[in-house]
Enzyme design. Structure first.
Site, PDB file in Angstrom:
ATOM      1  N   ILE A  47     -66.973   5.652 -36.542  1.00  0.00           N
ATOM      2  CA  ILE A  47     -67.145   6.704 -34.991  1.00  0.00           C
ATOM      3  C   ILE A  47     -66.112   6.909 -34.128  1.00  0.00           C
ATOM      4  CG2 ILE A  47     -68.954   7.523 -33.566  1.00  0.00           C
ATOM      5  CD1 ILE A  47     -70.208   7.147 -36.054  1.00  0.00           C
ATOM      6  N   HIS A  49     -66.500   7.619 -30.593  1.00  0.00           N
ATOM      7  CA  HIS A  49     -67.465   7.851 -29.515  1.00  0.00           C
ATOM      8  C   HIS A  49     -67.001   8.613 -28.461  1.00  0.00           C
ATOM      9  CE1 HIS A  49     -70.218   4.149 -30.850  1.00  0.00           C
ATOM     10  NE2 HIS A  49     -68.888   3.974 -31.364  1.00  0.00           N
ATOM     11  N   GLU A 337     -64.367  -5.293 -29.712  1.00  0.00           N
ATOM     12  CA  GLU A 337     -65.163  -4.436 -30.293  1.00  0.00           C
ATOM     13  C   GLU A 337     -65.395  -3.371 -30.191  1.00  0.00           C
ATOM     14  OE1 GLU A 337     -68.737  -6.270 -28.749  1.00  0.00           O
ATOM     15  OE2 GLU A 337     -68.224  -5.761 -26.925  1.00  0.00           O
TER      16      GLU A 337
END
Lengths: 485, 422
Positions: A47, A49, A337
């Site tokens: 994704i 984001h 992350e």
């Protein structure tokens, strides 16, 4: 001896390598994996984001929003698949609605555009498979999907075109700064360099200590398990469907992939072993249960695979990007992350510029353009396919039936600047073996093509790591031996 | 847009099904036809089945797979049937337009008066099982391992566990053993094997390979190459019984957990598929829901014996030829064939019957479980048309019910096929 060594060939390390390839400096990237993107970069949600859920003022918030804005253009330039499909964060209670309002507020502060709360009518009109018990949703039009490993490959290829060297299967055991140089002990022997950069993901906490960083860095290995479903005729959801985030992460999602599969997951479990990408029955059961809340009709009968990735979560919760405190000519991007994939292009530019200025690097006269990833045969029209086969008859030889991959495409993937050397490398670059038969038909052919291209016997071909052998012996060799005896 | 080729008949797949269909149609006088085969040589999966046991029904002798295939390849060559190899069909439309590619001919578009689907089947892979664990090297479907060993001469491993007791898995248990590997166990989820009984005896028992029924692999271990698997017992509900784990140190896991007819092209054309067989729904001439598109062999339903594949495909080939020649006779009555208790996936699903029919009709299905001393019954409107007793019916072996012309003429409504006490 190199000017710069980057440890870690994930999406962050490769984004940085590409930026540094603009400068007059020899750059080498080392990675313990058999290929690029072998850590978290190959096993995440894919994704891009928009950036609503990072705490305002953090590096995560800034890099996410900046990185996500770079994606459409960068993907066009590099030939990486990308689609701005939009996302929804779905509320299932009035408490959830409060969370959405907070996320909306936070997103606006982070500079995310177009956020708004969708009420039932609009929400169900957009997503018909959504659980009728959903209350409302935060609509995130800027959210996108990409292929995380293909992004990594394309970044590395562009860096390699401009002289960056990539060396795989190289674990950095220890490092020492002595007489103005970094000395590295690696599983492939010693290396030296002037400037050392730590982009080593799950291993970055240890390397930070090795480099003499005075700042306390602690990486928590947070595993996320996923189910990947076969490409359905009609996608159940067009948007990336999140649930409300928890302390452990963004929560479970149901999302289309950029290749038209459906992704379910991830779980979030802290584990000790940074390499333990095992999936567990409990984890898989938990995904299914959680996804049912978003998608009551979910079924895993069409699962192509299940897998897991491990996020490098830094205890303080933010990215650490910049010079390593307490060390000389030492740089780092640690705690990468989620939203590390979305942020990577911005992290590359930000860290690269900072490093270049501090280390006094000068720009090259010429920075060569990338060789974009080729347009997959699978996506071509009939006329385009006709032309492709006319241009190269090996495009007329289909190797992977499920994903429609030709022999020409497989050979091209092996011949890329940082080409595939393993069966998994071919799979991630071409999708051969990614489909519903999981390489049942094509893997023997892929092994054969790799053997031809690399000039090694088929028994030397690996799935990924050097110990992941596929074939243990040649029956004909044994017979030859007997004939001689 | 380049030219479109016109063919009376295009057969997709040059394995035993496609070759038999082609031979039948040619013998009926069809000449403007082509068989499209994706591999470099015809013969299909039989090419890698170097064990014997093929052809007992059809030829009355035991042949190896390649020998069986060669008979059809030779016959097709003798007749002059064009078999275009190294050619993959990319799409098929409802209007019977085929797009295919090959290195030699490039991209071709062919319009056909009739199409016979004969693409065969593929193996169910690991992902479909959802077995947790690592994604290391050393996990192969039995057929992939068979291809490596028999066609490439390369061994995929030394210490082997086999999950599933389908025929290819059983054959590979013996093959790997003969090649010097140690086969530790064959593990089957169901309380019975899905393979032929003769394979259980000749491939497992003869080599002292234990068969664990009602067991499954519950964990896959090994970071780089497989190092072991955990096997657990399952209850009658097929759920794992906690605390029953056994551990096997092995470097190879072969999967023989089911075959799936390869119907991507059929689906693309809009052919109606049966959720039970995963193949097309066909009538007794093997015509699918789309006029002029026929299906036979393992793409229609997974067979146990290639002899039945050939037999069925001859019928499909003759039927396609009749259509092309306009000699199809109009049916008087259309009835459905339904699965009753203990019966799964009866083919054909539809019968198109004529009052004066002189032809027999073959119904084939898989028993839903193991039935001892039971009878299979075909009934029409409560009246029993045919009844066949057997010592044993098992899911591993197809049950065949041949309705003679006099029985066929009695059909006046839908048929029900079911098992009952003998």
């Amino acid at each position: 001896m190199q000017d710069i060594i980057i440890v870690g060939a994930g999406v962050t390390g490769c984004a940085l390598a590409r930026v540094l390839s603009r400068y007059e400096a020899s750059v080498k990237v080392l990675d313990e994996g058999a290929d690029l993107a072998e850590g978290a970069s190959k096993a995440n949600s894919g994704i891009v984001h928009a950036g609503y859920d990072a705490v305002p003022g953090t590096m995560k918030a800034r890099m996410n929003v900046e990185g996500a804005r770079m994606y459409p253009e960068l993907c066009r330039e590099l030939g990486v698949p990308y689609r701005m499909n939009g996302a929804m964060v779905v509320a299932f209670s009035e408490t959830d609605r409060k969370t959405l309002e907070e996320l909306l507020e936070q997103g606006i502060r982070n500079g995310v555009h177009g956020l708004r709360i969708l009420e039932k009518d609009e929400m169900f009109a957009l997503e018909k498979q959504l659980n009728p018990e959903a209350v409302c949703a935060l609509y995130v039009p800027e959210s996108g999907i990409t292929s995380p490993y293909e992004m990594t490959f394309a970044l590395a290829d562009h860096a390699a075109v401009n002289g960056v060297v990539f060396q795989m299967n190289t674990h950095v055991r220890s490092v020492k700064y002595q007489e103005g140089l970094w000395h590295l002990e690696t599983s492939q022997g010693p290396e030296t360099c002037r400037i050392l950069v730590n982009c080593s993901g799950g291993d970055s906490g240890r390397l930070h200590g090795e480099m003499g960083g005075t700042r306390e860095v602690e990486i928590i290995h947070r595993r996320g398990q996923y189910y990947l479903l076969d490409r359905p005729e009609v996608l159940p959801f067009d948007h990336t469907m999140f649930q409300c985030p928890t302390v452990m992460g963004k929560g479970v999602l149901v999302a289309p992939t950029v290749h038209g599969n459906v992704l379910l997951g991830p779980t979030a479990e802290d584990i000790d072993d940074r390499l333990n990408t095992e999936t567990t029955q409990e984890g898989l059961d938990r995904i299914l249960k959680a996804c049912r809340l978003t998608w009551p009709g979910v079924q895993v009968r069409t699962a192509v695979t299940n897998f897991s990735g491990i996020r490098a979560h830094e205890k303080q919760g933010d990215f650490i990007i910049g010079p390593v405190d307490g060390a000389e000519h030492a740089w780092e991007a640690v705690g990468m992350e989620s939203p590390g994939l979305s942020a990577a292009p911005a992290v590359g530019e930000y860290l690269g510029a900072m490093l270049a200025e501090a280390e006094g690097l000068t720009k090259k006269a010429e920075w060569k353009k990338p060789i974009p990833l080729p347009r997959p045969f699978h996506e071509m029209s009939t006329e385009e396919r006709r032309e492709a086969v006319e241009k190269d008859p090996l495009n007329g030889r289909l190797i992977c039936r499920c994903e429609v991959v030709t022999e020409a495409e497989i050979r091209a993937a092996i011949r890329r600047p940082v080409g595939a050397t393993t069966v998994d490398g071919v799979k991630r670059r071409t999708r051969a073996g990614m489909g519903r038969c999981q390489g049942g038909f094509c893997s023997p052919r892929v092994v054969e093509i790799l053997s031809e291209e690399l000039g090694v016997p088929m028994t030397d071909i690996r799935k990924d790591s050097p110990d992941s052998w596929l074939l243990c012996g040649d029956i004909r060799e044994a017979l030859k031996g007997e004939a001689r005896a | 847009m380049s030219e479109i080729l016109h063919k009376q008949l295009v057969i997709i797949g040059g394995g035993p099904a496609g070759l038999a269909a082609a031979i039948a149609a040619w013998e009926d006088g069809i000449r403007n036809m082509v068989v499209l085969e994706r591999e470099d040589t015809a013969g299909g999966i039989l090419r890698q089945c170097i064990h014997n046991g093929f052809g007992l029904h059809r030829f009355g002798e035991e042949l190896t797979g390649p020998e069986y295939a060669q008979r059809d390849i030779d016959r097709a060559a003798e007749l002059g049937i064009p078999v275009q190899c190294s050619t993959t069909v990319l799409s098929l439309s409802r209007e019977r337009q085929i797009t295919c590619i090959s290195p030699e001919f490039g991209l071709q578009v062919i319009e056909a008066e009739a199409v016979i689907l004969a693409m065969g089947c593929r193996e169910r892979p690991r992902g479909a099982l959802g077995t947790p664990g690592t994604r290391c090297a050393g996990i192969y479907t039995a057929g992939t391992a068979q291809k490596f060993v028999n066609l490439e001469g390369l061994m995929p491993g030394k210490r082997v566990v086999i999950l599933g007791s389908g025929d290819i898995g059983l054959i590979m248990a013996r093959r790997m053993t003969l090649q010097g590997a140690k086969v530790l166990a064959c593990v089957e989820l169901m309380p019975y094997s899905s393979g032929l009984n003769r394979n259980i005896v000749q491939c497992l028992q003869d080599y002292d390979i234990p068969l664990y029924l009602s067991h499954t692999v519950t964990r896959i271990e090994g970071r780089d190459r497989l190092t072991g698997v955990e096997v657990s017992q399952v209850g009658p509900d097929r759920k794992v019984i906690p605390g029953t784990q056994m551990h096997f140190d092995c470097d190879t896991l072969l999967l023989s957990v089911g075959l799936i007819p390869e119907n991507e092209l059929s689906r693309g054309a809009g052919v109606e598929l049966s959720p039970v067989t995963s193949g097309a729904e066909v009538d007794d001439s093997f015509e699918t829901s789309i006029p002029g598109i026929y299906a036979c062999g393992n793409v229609l339903h997974v067979h146990d014996l290639v002899d039945y594949v050939s037999e069925e495909s001859f019928r499909a080939g003759h039927a396609a030829a009749r259509r092309i020649q306009g000699s199809q006779r109009k049916e008087d009555l259309t009835v459905k064939v339904r699965d009753g208790s203990g019966v799964r996936g009866t083919v054909p699903q539809i019968l198109k019957l004529r009052k004066d029919s002189e032809e027999s009709v073959r119904l084939m299905f898989r028993p839903a479980a193991v039935y001892k001393n039971m009878a299979c019954v075909v009934e029409c409107g409560g009246e029993v048309l045919m009844r066949k007793r057997a010592m044993i019916f098992t899911p591993g072996e197809m049950a065949v019910m041949d309705l003679k012309p006099d029985m066929v003429r009695k059909i006046n409504g839908d048929l029900l096929v079911r098992m009952e006490e003998a």
